[in-house]
Design a protein around this motif. Structure first.
Motif, mmCIF file in Angstrom:
data_model
loop_
_atom_site.group_PDB
_atom_site.id
_atom_site.type_symbol
_atom_site.label_atom_id
_atom_site.label_comp_id
_atom_site.label_asym_id
_atom_site.label_seq_id
_atom_site.Cartn_x
_atom_site.Cartn_y
_atom_site.Cartn_z
ATOM 1 N N LYS A 17 -31.185 -38.225 62.186
ATOM 2 C CA LYS A 17 -30.430 -39.026 61.201
ATOM 3 C C LYS A 17 -30.076 -38.231 59.946
ATOM 4 O O LYS A 17 -28.927 -38.239 59.509
ATOM 5 N N THR A 18 -31.083 -37.578 59.373
ATOM 6 C CA THR A 18 -30.843 -36.894 58.105
ATOM 7 C C THR A 18 -29.902 -35.706 58.289
ATOM 8 O O THR A 18 -28.946 -35.534 57.528
ATOM 9 N N THR A 19 -30.150 -34.927 59.336
ATOM 10 C CA THR A 19 -29.292 -33.771 59.592
ATOM 11 C C THR A 19 -27.855 -34.225 59.844
ATOM 12 O O THR A 19 -26.898 -33.692 59.267
ATOM 13 N N ARG A 60 -42.946 -31.287 63.074
ATOM 14 C CA ARG A 60 -43.070 -31.960 61.793
ATOM 15 C C ARG A 60 -44.518 -32.223 61.393
ATOM 16 O O ARG A 60 -44.780 -32.690 60.292
ATOM 17 N N GLY A 75 -36.836 -38.509 63.932
ATOM 18 C CA GLY A 75 -36.678 -37.292 64.716
ATOM 19 C C GLY A 75 -35.406 -37.251 65.551
ATOM 20 O O GLY A 75 -35.092 -36.219 66.161
ATOM 21 N N THR A 129 -28.724 -31.972 71.109
ATOM 22 C CA THR A 129 -28.391 -30.577 70.810
ATOM 23 C C THR A 129 -27.514 -30.503 69.555
ATOM 24 O O THR A 129 -26.999 -31.513 69.080
HETATM 25 P P1 DAT Z 1 -34.510 -37.954 61.379
HETATM 26 O O1 DAT Z 1 -33.803 -38.006 60.061
HETATM 27 O O2 DAT Z 1 -33.907 -38.867 62.396
HETATM 28 O O3 DAT Z 1 -35.988 -38.124 61.294
HETATM 29 P P2 DAT Z 1 -33.921 -35.112 61.233
HETATM 30 O O4 DAT Z 1 -32.457 -35.025 60.981
HETATM 31 O O5 DAT Z 1 -34.833 -34.935 60.076
HETATM 32 O O6 DAT Z 1 -34.263 -36.483 61.988
HETATM 33 O O7 DAT Z 1 -34.230 -34.071 62.383
HETATM 34 C C1 DAT Z 1 -35.571 -33.717 62.719
HETATM 35 C C2 DAT Z 1 -35.604 -32.285 63.197
HETATM 36 O O8 DAT Z 1 -34.954 -32.173 64.451
HETATM 37 C C3 DAT Z 1 -34.894 -31.325 62.275
HETATM 38 O O9 DAT Z 1 -35.629 -30.126 62.299
HETATM 39 C C4 DAT Z 1 -33.554 -31.094 62.923
HETATM 40 C C5 DAT Z 1 -33.824 -31.311 64.380
HETATM 41 N N1 DAT Z 1 -32.723 -31.990 65.080
HETATM 42 C C6 DAT Z 1 -32.361 -33.273 64.913
HETATM 43 N N2 DAT Z 1 -31.349 -33.598 65.702
HETATM 44 C C7 DAT Z 1 -31.041 -32.485 66.411
HETATM 45 C C8 DAT Z 1 -30.080 -32.175 67.412
HETATM 46 N N3 DAT Z 1 -29.198 -33.102 67.875
HETATM 47 N N4 DAT Z 1 -30.051 -30.921 67.909
HETATM 48 C C9 DAT Z 1 -30.926 -29.999 67.465
HETATM 49 N N5 DAT Z 1 -31.867 -30.225 66.516
HETATM 50 C C10 DAT Z 1 -31.933 -31.450 66.010
#
Ligand code: DAT
Length: 180
Positions: free
Chosen positions: A24-26, A117, A21, A156
């Protein structure tokens, strides 16, 4: 098995780690988009290639088959140029990575993301504690050279964008320093 890599990789490998959360993926996708490096989502590979020894209902997680996973990743990473995204960092050989990013999010952002999630309460509590106790950050410091571990705030969208910019600058410098 010998994990000695081609240390002459012409592009670096970057590990993006952090509590589930934290983004990482984003962030990894954004880095890939901005730099042309290739995103490797380890969780997806574990599932699609069945590199696990089954599913633990209680913890809503797969039990990794580490040997199989490392073999698979070794092949993928040997030429460099990968952005590897995974929530733990201590199972990988230190030599694989030129930069280790540990994403951090404050508890309210993280909580909201995990609820969205659909994580169960147990998993949410576990991950909240993991983030509060800085487990991934400490593990990264124990597993990699201090100069390659960078903690990044990811609360953010602006944070994500500035993190991606920093990686871009780091990559440009890496290319200059490692040009032959
Ligand atoms: P992870 O891969 O670490 O589990 P993710 O990239 O899947 O995380 O992100 C989880 C959710 O949170 C996804 O809906 C995007 C949102 N998110 C993650 N980082 C963020 C950020 N810095 N600002 C806003 N939203 C964010």
């Amino acid at each position: 098995f010998n994990y000695t890599l081609n240390m002459d990789r012409t592009l670096p490998n970057i590990l993006v780690t952090g509590t589930p959360g934290t983004g990482k993926t984003t962030t990894s996708e954004m880095i890939a988009e901005a730099t042309g490096l290739q995103h490797v989502n380890v969780g997806d590979i574990v599932k699609s290639k069945q590199l696990h020894e089954g599913y633990l209902e209680e913890f809503d997680t797969h039990v990794l088959d580490e040997d199989k996973l490392l073999d698979e990743l070794e092949e993928l990473l040997k030429d460099g140029g990968k952005v590897v995204d995974f929530h733990t960092c201590e199972i990988f050989p230190e030599r694989w990575f030129d930069l280790v990013l540990v994403l951090r999010a404050d508890t309210s952002s993280l909580y909201d993301r995990m609820v969205k999630r659909g994580y169960n309460k147990r998993k949410i509590d576990e991950n909240m504690e993991c983030e509060i106790m800085q487990v991934v950050l400490e593990t990264a410091h124990e597993s990699y050279a201090p100069e390659i571990v960078v903690e990044l705030t990811s609360n953010t969208v602006d944070d994500m964008e500035s993190n991606v910019d920093r990686v871009k600058q780091w990559l440009d410098a890496w290319k200059i320093n490692n040009s032959k």
